[in-house]
Design a protein around this motif. Structure first.
Motif, short mmCIF file in Angstrom:
data_model
loop_
_atom_site.label_atom_id
_atom_site.label_comp_id
_atom_site.label_asym_id
_atom_site.label_seq_id
_atom_site.Cartn_x
_atom_site.Cartn_y
_atom_site.Cartn_z
N ASN A 111 1.12 -1.29 0.10
CA ASN A 111 0.21 0.15 -0.14
C ASN A 111 0.98 1.03 -0.03
OD1 ASN A 111 -3.29 0.08 -0.05
ND2 ASN A 111 -2.53 -2.26 2.10
N PHE A 112 0.30 2.32 -0.84
CA PHE A 112 1.54 3.47 -0.45
C PHE A 112 0.63 4.16 0.77
CE2 PHE A 112 0.91 2.56 -4.89
CZ PHE A 112 2.16 2.15 -5.61
N VAL A 113 1.28 5.35 0.53
CA VAL A 113 1.48 6.21 2.15
C VAL A 113 0.43 6.92 1.58
CG1 VAL A 113 2.56 7.73 3.64
CG2 VAL A 113 3.05 5.16 3.20
N GLU A 114 -0.27 7.83 2.74
CA GLU A 114 -1.08 8.76 1.35
C GLU A 114 -0.95 10.33 1.62
OE1 GLU A 114 -5.94 11.34 2.23
OE2 GLU A 114 -5.15 8.85 3.53
N GLY A 115 -1.01 10.57 0.65
CA GLY A 115 -0.10 11.97 1.08
C GLY A 115 1.50 11.85 0.34
N GLU A 116 2.03 10.57 0.10
CA GLU A 116 3.60 10.87 -0.16
C GLU A 116 3.96 10.15 -1.39
OE1 GLU A 116 5.75 9.17 2.32
OE2 GLU A 116 5.26 10.34 4.01
N THR A 117 4.52 10.42 -2.25
CA THR A 117 5.30 9.79 -3.37
C THR A 117 5.08 8.55 -3.71
OG1 THR A 117 6.34 11.87 -4.35
CG2 THR A 117 6.55 10.06 -5.04
N ARG A 118 4.14 7.82 -4.49
CA ARG A 118 3.87 6.78 -4.92
C ARG A 118 5.59 6.35 -5.65
NH1 ARG A 118 -0.62 7.06 -8.36
NH2 ARG A 118 0.11 8.80 -8.71
N LYS A 119 6.07 5.10 -4.68
CA LYS A 119 7.42 4.44 -5.10
C LYS A 119 7.23 3.90 -5.86
CE LYS A 119 10.26 9.14 -2.47
NZ LYS A 119 11.19 9.03 -1.77
N VAL A 120 8.29 2.88 -6.87
CA VAL A 120 8.17 1.63 -6.94
C VAL A 120 9.60 1.45 -7.97
CG1 VAL A 120 6.33 1.46 -7.10
CG2 VAL A 120 7.53 1.53 -9.81
N GLU A 121 10.23 0.20 -8.06
CA GLU A 121 11.59 -0.12 -8.41
C GLU A 121 11.25 -1.29 -9.34
OE1 GLU A 121 16.41 -1.32 -7.31
OE2 GLU A 121 14.19 -0.38 -5.50
N LEU A 122 11.91 -0.82 -10.92
CA LEU A 122 11.84 -2.04 -11.34
C LEU A 122 13.00 -2.46 -11.29
CD1 LEU A 122 10.73 -3.90 -14.42
CD2 LEU A 122 12.09 -2.04 -15.57
N VAL A 123 13.70 -3.82 -10.37
CA VAL A 123 15.05 -4.00 -10.50
C VAL A 123 15.61 -4.38 -12.08
CG1 VAL A 123 16.16 -5.18 -8.93
CG2 VAL A 123 14.18 -4.73 -7.90
N TYR A 124 14.88 -5.00 -12.56
CA TYR A 124 16.03 -5.36 -13.85
C TYR A 124 14.92 -6.01 -14.86
CZ TYR A 124 15.94 -10.02 -11.51
OH TYR A 124 14.93 -11.48 -10.73
N GLY A 125 14.96 -5.47 -16.10
CA GLY A 125 13.96 -6.02 -16.99
C GLY A 125 13.02 -5.20 -17.75
N LYS A 137 19.50 -6.89 -17.18
CA LYS A 137 20.65 -6.64 -16.00
C LYS A 137 21.85 -6.81 -17.54
CE LYS A 137 19.00 -9.92 -14.02
NZ LYS A 137 19.46 -12.28 -13.14
N ASN A 138 21.97 -7.44 -17.88
CA ASN A 138 23.29 -7.89 -18.88
C ASN A 138 23.64 -7.80 -20.36
OD1 ASN A 138 24.51 -9.43 -17.49
ND2 ASN A 138 23.10 -11.64 -18.10
N GLU A 139 22.26 -5.80 -20.25
CA GLU A 139 22.27 -5.61 -21.81
C GLU A 139 22.90 -3.63 -21.01
OE1 GLU A 139 18.82 -4.98 -23.64
OE2 GLU A 139 19.33 -7.19 -24.13
N ALA A 140 23.54 -3.28 -22.00
CA ALA A 140 24.16 -1.82 -21.34
C ALA A 140 23.52 -0.69 -21.60
CB ALA A 140 25.54 -1.93 -22.75
N ASN A 141 22.17 -0.47 -22.59
CA ASN A 141 21.59 0.48 -22.65
C ASN A 141 20.34 0.32 -22.17
OD1 ASN A 141 23.73 0.12 -25.39
ND2 ASN A 141 22.87 2.24 -25.39
N ILE A 142 19.53 0.92 -21.27
CA ILE A 142 18.43 1.44 -20.87
C ILE A 142 17.44 2.67 -21.81
CG2 ILE A 142 16.84 1.60 -18.99
CD1 ILE A 142 18.96 1.81 -16.81
N TYR A 143 16.28 2.31 -22.26
CA TYR A 143 15.94 2.14 -23.14
C TYR A 143 13.83 2.67 -22.17
CZ TYR A 143 18.94 0.39 -26.69
OH TYR A 143 19.66 0.13 -27.30
#
Length: 390
Positions: A209-223, A262-268
């Protein structure tokens, strides 16, 4: 001769399997970029239509042909953002009609030996909906079709997982990790209503659950992940942020795709709709629809280009679109989806370029045979979870 008449003639030749390389390119370009595509059948309808038909029959082909022709007769204009998935369906339709029709960007007449491929008994199959969910207490749940999962905060039918917004405001954040293996894909709806499609070999970290009133944050760890973000107007103006390796993406309510393996040199980072700001170190860059930011993770140098969005996001609609991709790049995508390793014995063919559209539910043997029939590869061997290409 009018453009409409030209495309009618080409489509007729296409159904008769009588098109050359340049004519097929012209058809794909026309359908992908046509205006007013509401009359096209939906992607789901097209897929269902071919589900039980291994070969295209003449009467069925004519029905599809007439549906495609409605593109050029449609007068009503629609906005780019509303019509994007119709464009995707149109291009996918061409790919389905072509039965995984691949062709090289530059043909050469190779008199290669026509030997039969070696296929040792194999269990290589297309990917499915499956994932591993790590809960806040460290325990692990395997999600797959046929296995339901229910908790206080989430429900899954095995093919997707849906989180519920808590009725109680909390200041403590509990995180879940959703990991998609090779040969998998998965859909998750977060507690704020944001929808995320995850591609093979990906991992997403997010709050239960996200904290009400605070920035909603997620992380794409890889992929790779496609985000359809719930707008800030529905959450008291709170922003949504995606963190990933060397960059962070700030959004207000939008649709975009991130590819960061993970094993690629570029993020798109590709923007489909809305607006995002991408921050790399102390530099912030804005994207508008149909733009892609390409970040070199080794140098932290980034460039922004205009792209054909369909080619970047077709994977979530059950289609791989390869436009100007090398054989090596194409096989890297397929290796994730089919959970198979690819070995090139002949390194010189890795840079051969392809254009084409491919359904994700096809057998890998058929795809390889198509490539072989064009004289790109001499032969291939499938054995022990590996594809060896000569």
């Amino acid at each position: 001769m009018s453009e409409e008449h030209d495309i009618q003639k080409l489509l007729y030749k296409f159904i008769k399997n009588d098109c050359n390389e340049h004519e097929i390119k012209a058809i794909i370009a026309y359908v992908k970029h046509a205006k007013g595509t509401d009359d096209l059948p939906s992607f789901k309808e097209v897929m269902e239509q071919f589900e039980e038909i291994p070969d295209i029959e003449q009467d069925r082909a004519q029905d599809i042909y007439r549906n495609i022709l409605k593109i050029s007769k449609r007068k009503k204009q629609v906005s780019p953002t509303r019509s994007i998935w119709r464009y995707a369906a149109a291009a996918a339709l061409v790919g389905i009609l072509a039965t995984s029709y691949f062709f090289r960007a530059n043909f050469s007449n190779n008199d290669l030996e026509n030997t039969a491929p070696t296929i040792v008994k194999t269990n290589i199959i297309p990917g499915t909906d499956k994932a591993t969910l790590r809960l806040e207490n460290g325990s692990t749940v395997f999600l797959k079709k046929g296995d339901a999962f229910h908790s206080e905060n989430a429900n899954s039918n095995g093919e997707e997982i849906i989180y519920k917004a808590s009725k109680q405001n909390t200041t403590e954040i509990a995180y879940h990790y959703l990991t998609i293996p090779r040969g998998g894909q998965y859909f998750v709806k977060l507690s704020d209503g944001t929808q995320v499609w995850l591609n093979s070999e990906s991992q997403l970290k997010y709050p239960v659950n996200f904290v009400e009133g605070e920035t909603r944050k997620v992380e794409l760890v890889y992929g790779e992940a496609y985000f359809d973000v719930s707008p800030s107007t529905e959450h008291k103006g709170t922003k949504f942020m995606v963190f990933n390796q060397s960059q962070e993406i700030e959004v207000l309510g939008t649709e975009f795709n991130i590819k960061a393996y993970k094993n690629e040199a570029n993020i798109y980072t590709t923007l489909v709709e809305g607006k995002v700001d991408v921050r790399i170190e102390n530099k912030k860059q804005g994207l508008i629809p149909n733009q892609q930011l390409n970040l070199d993770v080794n140098t932290n140098i980034s460039i922004i280009n205009s792209v054909d969005v369909y080619n970047e996001i077709s994977w979530k609609e059950g289609v791989f679109s390869f436009e100007g991709k090398t054989l090596k790049e194409m096989m890297r995508v397929l290796s994730r989806w089919y959970d198979v390793d690819v070995i090139f014995k002949n390194k010189t063919i890795e840079s051969e370029e392809f254009v084409g559209v491919l359904r994700k539910n096809q057998k890998i043997e058929g795809i390889l045979n198509n490539i072989k029939n064009f004289g790109i590869i001499k032969n291939f061997k499938i054995e022990d979870g590996k594809i060896i290409i000569d």
